[in-house]
Design a protein around this motif. Structure first.
Motif, PDB file in Angstrom:
ATOM      1  N   GLU A   1       0.739  -0.940  -0.282  1.00 58.90           N
ATOM      2  CA  GLU A   1      -0.762  -0.076   0.045  1.00 58.90           C
ATOM      3  C   GLU A   1       0.869   0.993  -0.208  1.00 58.90           C
ATOM      4  O   GLU A   1       0.333   1.735  -0.549  1.00 58.90           O
ATOM      5  CB  GLU A   1      -0.696  -0.212   0.505  1.00 58.90           C
ATOM      6  CG  GLU A   1      -1.858   0.929   0.865  1.00 58.90           C
ATOM      7  CD  GLU A   1      -2.734   1.071  -0.009  1.00 58.90           C
ATOM      8  OE1 GLU A   1      -3.623   2.445  -0.598  1.00 58.90           O
ATOM      9  OE2 GLU A   1      -3.129   0.087  -0.580  1.00 58.90           O
ATOM     10  N   LYS A   2       2.081   1.393   0.430  1.00 56.39           N
ATOM     11  CA  LYS A   2       2.833   2.646   0.965  1.00 56.39           C
ATOM     12  C   LYS A   2       3.345   3.103  -0.710  1.00 56.39           C
ATOM     13  O   LYS A   2       3.187   3.372  -1.466  1.00 56.39           O
ATOM     14  CB  LYS A   2       4.094   2.334   1.625  1.00 56.39           C
ATOM     15  CG  LYS A   2       4.009   2.378   3.108  1.00 56.39           C
ATOM     16  CD  LYS A   2       5.090   1.971   4.029  1.00 56.39           C
ATOM     17  CE  LYS A   2       4.502   1.770   5.632  1.00 56.39           C
ATOM     18  NZ  LYS A   2       5.595   1.466   6.336  1.00 56.39           N
TER      19      LYS A   2
ATOM     20  N   GLU B   1       1.155   6.337  -7.363  1.00 49.04           N
ATOM     21  CA  GLU B   1       0.778   7.695  -7.606  1.00 49.04           C
ATOM     22  C   GLU B   1       0.686   9.096  -7.608  1.00 49.04           C
ATOM     23  O   GLU B   1       0.798  10.150  -8.293  1.00 49.04           O
ATOM     24  CB  GLU B   1      -0.745   7.203  -6.470  1.00 49.04           C
ATOM     25  CG  GLU B   1      -1.379   7.809  -7.082  1.00 49.04           C
ATOM     26  CD  GLU B   1      -2.277   7.462  -8.430  1.00 49.04           C
ATOM     27  OE1 GLU B   1      -3.023   8.093  -9.332  1.00 49.04           O
ATOM     28  OE2 GLU B   1      -2.799   6.394  -9.153  1.00 49.04           O
ATOM     29  N   GLN B   2       1.886   9.292  -6.665  1.00 50.31           N
ATOM     30  CA  GLN B   2       2.605  10.384  -6.163  1.00 50.31           C
ATOM     31  C   GLN B   2       3.340  10.856  -7.173  1.00 50.31           C
ATOM     32  O   GLN B   2       3.467  12.453  -7.759  1.00 50.31           O
ATOM     33  CB  GLN B   2       3.096  10.435  -4.793  1.00 50.31           C
ATOM     34  CG  GLN B   2       2.161  10.503  -3.290  1.00 50.31           C
ATOM     35  CD  GLN B   2       2.950  10.867  -2.181  1.00 50.31           C
ATOM     36  OE1 GLN B   2       3.695  10.160  -2.270  1.00 50.31           O
ATOM     37  NE2 GLN B   2       2.356  11.336  -1.035  1.00 50.31           N
ATOM     38  N   LEU B   3       4.721   9.855  -7.206  1.00 51.54           N
ATOM     39  CA  LEU B   3       5.009  10.142  -8.847  1.00 51.54           C
ATOM     40  C   LEU B   3       4.846  10.136 -10.023  1.00 51.54           C
ATOM     41  O   LEU B   3       5.026  10.946 -10.868  1.00 51.54           O
ATOM     42  CB  LEU B   3       5.848   8.908  -9.184  1.00 51.54           C
ATOM     43  CG  LEU B   3       7.082   8.947  -7.148  1.00 51.54           C
ATOM     44  CD1 LEU B   3       7.756   7.299  -7.927  1.00 51.54           C
ATOM     45  CD2 LEU B   3       7.802   9.866  -7.506  1.00 51.54           C
TER      46      LEU B   3
ATOM     47  N   ASN C   1       2.502  13.936 -14.194  1.00 52.72           N
ATOM     48  CA  ASN C   1       1.755  14.528 -14.783  1.00 52.72           C
ATOM     49  C   ASN C   1       2.080  16.700 -14.905  1.00 52.72           C
ATOM     50  O   ASN C   1       1.398  17.002 -15.308  1.00 52.72           O
ATOM     51  CB  ASN C   1       0.357  14.542 -14.752  1.00 52.72           C
ATOM     52  CG  ASN C   1       0.094  12.808 -14.773  1.00 52.72           C
ATOM     53  OD1 ASN C   1       0.732  12.456 -15.479  1.00 52.72           O
ATOM     54  ND2 ASN C   1      -0.858  12.640 -14.067  1.00 52.72           N
ATOM     55  N   GLN C   2       1.793  16.768 -13.797  1.00 55.74           N
ATOM     56  CA  GLN C   2       2.024  18.528 -13.214  1.00 55.74           C
ATOM     57  C   GLN C   2       3.601  18.641 -14.422  1.00 55.74           C
ATOM     58  O   GLN C   2       3.326  20.496 -14.385  1.00 55.74           O
ATOM     59  CB  GLN C   2       2.468  18.579 -11.879  1.00 55.74           C
ATOM     60  CG  GLN C   2       1.353  18.179 -11.088  1.00 55.74           C
ATOM     61  CD  GLN C   2       1.344  18.548  -9.532  1.00 55.74           C
ATOM     62  OE1 GLN C   2       2.204  18.725  -9.003  1.00 55.74           O
ATOM     63  NE2 GLN C   2      -0.227  18.122  -8.754  1.00 55.74           N
ATOM     64  N   GLN C   3       4.553  18.043 -13.423  1.00 55.45           N
ATOM     65  CA  GLN C   3       5.399  18.768 -14.572  1.00 55.45           C
ATOM     66  C   GLN C   3       5.356  18.441 -15.959  1.00 55.45           C
ATOM     67  O   GLN C   3       6.081  19.469 -16.969  1.00 55.45           O
ATOM     68  CB  GLN C   3       6.903  17.914 -14.702  1.00 55.45           C
ATOM     69  CG  GLN C   3       7.848  18.370 -14.446  1.00 55.45           C
ATOM     70  CD  GLN C   3       9.119  17.716 -15.051  1.00 55.45           C
ATOM     71  OE1 GLN C   3       8.781  16.559 -14.543  1.00 55.45           O
ATOM     72  NE2 GLN C   3      10.353  18.165 -14.471  1.00 55.45           N
ATOM     73  N   ALA C   4       4.808  17.488 -16.932  1.00 50.45           N
ATOM     74  CA  ALA C   4       4.196  17.611 -18.330  1.00 50.45           C
ATOM     75  C   ALA C   4       3.934  18.553 -18.665  1.00 50.45           C
ATOM     76  O   ALA C   4       3.965  19.463 -19.820  1.00 50.45           O
ATOM     77  CB  ALA C   4       3.431  16.330 -18.505  1.00 50.45           C
TER      78      ALA C   4
END
Length: 64
Positions: free
Chosen positions: A22-23, A29-31, A36-39
């Motif tokens: 789960e970790k 998911e965070q990565l 996606n934000q960087q793209a």
């Protein structure tokens, strides 16, 4: 007694495995979100620079 210890050990190992998985899922998911934000930022910057790039290319081509 040995069988009970083995069952408890297997149970503890399974719980640990699930907790760690789960970790890892959360980290993945965070990565993905960061990627996606960087793209999106790179795309926005590229779109912002596009008119300038077009003008420069047009000037160079028109001089030839």
């Amino acid at each position: 007694m040995i069988e009970k210890s083995e069952r408890e050990g297997k149970k503890a190992a399974q719980e640990y495995y699930e907790k760690e998985m789960e970790k890892l899922r959360k980290e993945i998911e965070q990565l993905k979100d960061q990627s996606n934000q960087q793209a999106l930022l790179v795309r926005a910057e590229g779109e912002r620079n596009l008119p300038s790039a077009i003008n420069k290319i047009a000037k160079v081509v028109s001089l030839e």
